[in-house]
Scaffold this active site. Structure first.
Site, PDB file in Angstrom:
ATOM      1  N   HIS A  67       0.833  -1.200   0.000  1.00 41.96           N
ATOM      2  CA  HIS A  67       0.000   0.000   0.000  1.00 41.96           C
ATOM      3  C   HIS A  67       0.869   1.251   0.000  1.00 41.96           C
ATOM      4  O   HIS A  67       2.039   1.209   0.363  1.00 41.96           O
ATOM      5  CB  HIS A  67      -0.949   0.010   1.202  1.00 41.96           C
ATOM      6  N   GLY A  68       0.250   2.336  -0.453  1.00 49.52           N
ATOM      7  CA  GLY A  68       0.954   3.607  -0.476  1.00 49.52           C
ATOM      8  C   GLY A  68       0.012   4.733  -0.821  1.00 49.52           C
ATOM      9  O   GLY A  68      -1.139   4.509  -1.212  1.00 49.52           O
TER      10      GLY A  68
END
Length: 149
Positions: A67-68
């Protein structure tokens, strides 16, 4: 909250072909460029690589949740992939990952990002859901499972 609210059918990849961590991140992001042509997919891949440097998102039990956050993103995007053979992802339990949920979130909405990650984590703790995920045949069956939870 329904996972289907953040997931497009075109972003469900029932057969990942990559054999390495870096390649699978690229493979997972590739369809996002088709679905969202305005997105800088190279930047998305860089953000995921940077997050992995902080610590693996391979949480064990064959699961990885890369994720980011991206500055130019307007909504949370979820990409889902499945590997039949497993991919070495530096997971906490040192086992290959077969289930991938990528979460890309706008820079300015941390709360939603965390709620989506928590929802995915809860789903993946359920052994019967993981079994159904692996047993779903083809993209239609996998999409049907995911949009309903």
């Amino acid at each position: 909250m329904k996972l289907g609210d953040y997931l497009a059918k075109e972003l469900v990849l029932p057969v990942l072909t990559s054999e390495s961590k870096s390649d699978v991140l690229k493979e997972l992001i590739a369809p996002v460029g088709i679905q969202y042509p305005e997105m800088d997919t190279d930047q998305a891949v860089r953000v995921l690589f940077e997050r992995e440097k902080l610590g693996t998102t391979g949480i064990g039990d064959g699961i990885a949740i890369p994720h980011g956050k991206l500055e130019d993103l307007e909504n949370v995007i979820v990409i889902v992939g499945r590997s039949e053979t497993g991919i070495e992802f530096d997971a906490l339990d040192h086992k290959p990952c077969t289930i991938f949920f990528v979460v890309l979130a706008p820079e300015q909405v941390a709360g939603m990002h965390l709620r989506v990650l928590a929802h995915i984590s809860r789903l993946l703790k359920d052994e019967s859901f993981r079994r159904a995920f692996h047993e779903a045949e083809g993209s239609e069956a996998l999409w049907g499972l995911l949009k309903s939870v």
